[in-house]
Design an enzyme around this catalytic site. Structure first.
Site, PDB file in Angstrom:
ATOM      1  CG  HIS A 141      44.780  36.917  44.584  1.00 36.26           C
ATOM      2  ND1 HIS A 141      43.916  37.711  45.319  1.00 36.26           N
ATOM      3  CD2 HIS A 141      44.929  37.553  43.403  1.00 36.26           C
ATOM      4  CE1 HIS A 141      43.571  38.761  44.599  1.00 36.26           C
ATOM      5  NE2 HIS A 141      44.179  38.689  43.431  1.00 36.26           N
ATOM      6  CG  ASP A 171      43.563  37.799  48.651  1.00 40.12           C
ATOM      7  OD1 ASP A 171      44.627  37.212  48.410  1.00 40.12           O
ATOM      8  OD2 ASP A 171      42.900  38.393  47.782  1.00 40.12           O
ATOM      9  CB  SER A 252      44.626  41.834  42.760  1.00 39.16           C
ATOM     10  OG  SER A 252      43.375  41.283  42.558  1.00 39.16           O
TER      11      SER A 252
END
Length: 410
Positions: A141, A171, A252
């Site tokens: 993402h 992911d 992230s």
């Protein structure tokens, strides 16, 4: 907050329910447009950027980037460090910032112009050096939809990165940079050896480069957690580690590290809601490794392909299920076939629109997420599976031989 900004992406934890008109053709046009073509893929798979939805208890994807250090000989991170400061000093050259660059077009009365602008940022870390290339792990993402990717090294230098491969469901993404920028390679540890209460640290770029390489400390709050997420490939139950180490937008893709200096997870999610504190989640390193290896080898993940679009039973009025589809009252869980891809395994096995799948190989299927998890975790390409379903009120079992999606025209 269902959009990319410079530091944050929001991912939904639970799927929003929609009302459905009591005419199945209308239902199909309204729902199946977003239904999942299982192999499992989505009807919207060809979109350049995923639709990101919001939930009252939003699962925030925290972004970060991954790169390495200057032109010196590569060294493995020592796992004998005795303090957090030692670990951070050793690992910092392997931590990078990642910027998702996308084309923005502006128009005035006379002309239009395009420029590449920052669409999102995240973190990552260098996990491998081979030949003239260094390889970075981050979250899908963080880079999804990017026209180009820029990596910021620990010394502030910015270099271009090439996307090796990515997998939306897990992911995970792998990037490549020139090996001359790699000084330190982070070591991946064994996440199966983690215990609840064990100390960990997170390193990343919360809120962007202004706070680059921020270090936070916490513990493993839980293992074997599962979080429901929505991706560009459909709904997925993501297996994660839970930690109370502070994770914020921008983290992230960054590493979660044990006290031996090994990366035991990729920071990916946090629960963001009023009154909620210390609920961060990381993808376990043992789940990351096989995905990364396949991305390095093939550039993508090959999974068994079924070839159906699915509609959740909860999205269809109960009276329609019973009156128009003949579904017995006692059947309250399953997933509806909304569409069948031509020449797909499902088509060749005779599956039809409005079939209600309730089990596969005698394993109960209650939702599209269940079906996808079973298909991708319990089966292999070329395997035959027995699918139990209801058609016009009649229970039946069909055998489907799964294929690779690339091997079909669907």
């Amino acid at each position: 907050m269902g959009y990319y900004d410079q530091t944050e992406i929001t991912r939904e934890q639970k799927k929003t329910r929609k009302s459905i008109k009591p005419v199945f053709s209308s239902l199909l046009s309204g729902i199946v447009g977003g239904a999942l073509v299982l192999g499992v893929t989505t009807y919207t798979q060809e979109q350049q950027q995923p639709a990101v939805e919001q939930n009252t208890a939003a699962v925030e994807a925290v972004t970060q980037n991954n790169n390495s250090a200057p032109n010196v000989s590569t060294q493995e991170l020592s796992t004998g460090s005795s303090s957090i400061a030692d670990i951070v000093d050793s690992l910092t050259p392997a931590i990078v910032g990642i910027t998702n660059m996308q084309t923005q077009t502006s128009r005035d009365f006379f002309k239009s112009s395009s420029e590449s602008v920052e669409a999102g940022t995240g973190s990552g870390f260098i996990f491998k050096k081979e030949g003239d290339a260094g390889y970075i792990l981050t979250n899908n993402h963080v880079i999804e939809g990017a026209q180009s990717i820029e990596v910021t090294l620990y010394n502030g230098e910015k270099v271009p990165a090439e996307l090796v491969g990515t997998d939306a469901l897990t992911d995970i993404a792998v990037l490549k940079i020139d090996a001359e920028h790699v000084e330190v390679v982070a070591e991946l540890g064994d996440s199966t050896q983690l215990r609840t209460g064990e100390d960990v640290i997170a390193i990343g770029n919360p809120l962007g480069e202004e706070f680059s390489r921020t270090v936070t400390q916490g513990i493993i709050s839980g293992i074997d957690r599962t979080i429901d997420v929505t991706t560009s490939e459909g709904n997925w139950a993501l297996d994660v580690l839970q930690t109370d180490a502070a994770i914020n937008p921008g983290n992230s893709g960054g590493p979660l590290i044990n006290m031996s200096g090994q990366v035991i997870g990729i920071n990916s999610l946090k629960i963001s809601d009023s009154g909620v504190e210390g609920l961060g989640f990381a993808i376990p390193s043992n789940d990351v490794v096989p995905i990364a290896e396949e991305l390095l080898s093939n550039g993508k993940i090959q999974r068994p392909f079924l070839g159906v679009g699915l509609v959740e039973m909860s999205e269809v009025p109960q009276y329609y299920l019973q009156q128009n589809m003949g579904l017995p009252e006692e059947v309250t869980e399953g997933v509806i076939v909304g569409n069948v891809s031509p020449a797909s395994p499902a088509d060749e096995a005779g599956l039809k629109q409005q079939d209600v799948i309730v089990s596969m190989n005698d394993q109960e299927i209650t939702s599209s997420s269940d079906l996808r998890k079973f298909l991708y975790s319990e089966t292999e390409i070329g395997e035959e599976v027995k699918v139990t379903l209801y058609r016009a009120g009649e229970k039946m079992t069909v055998t489907i031989k799964l294929t690779n999606k690339d091997a079909t025209n669907a």
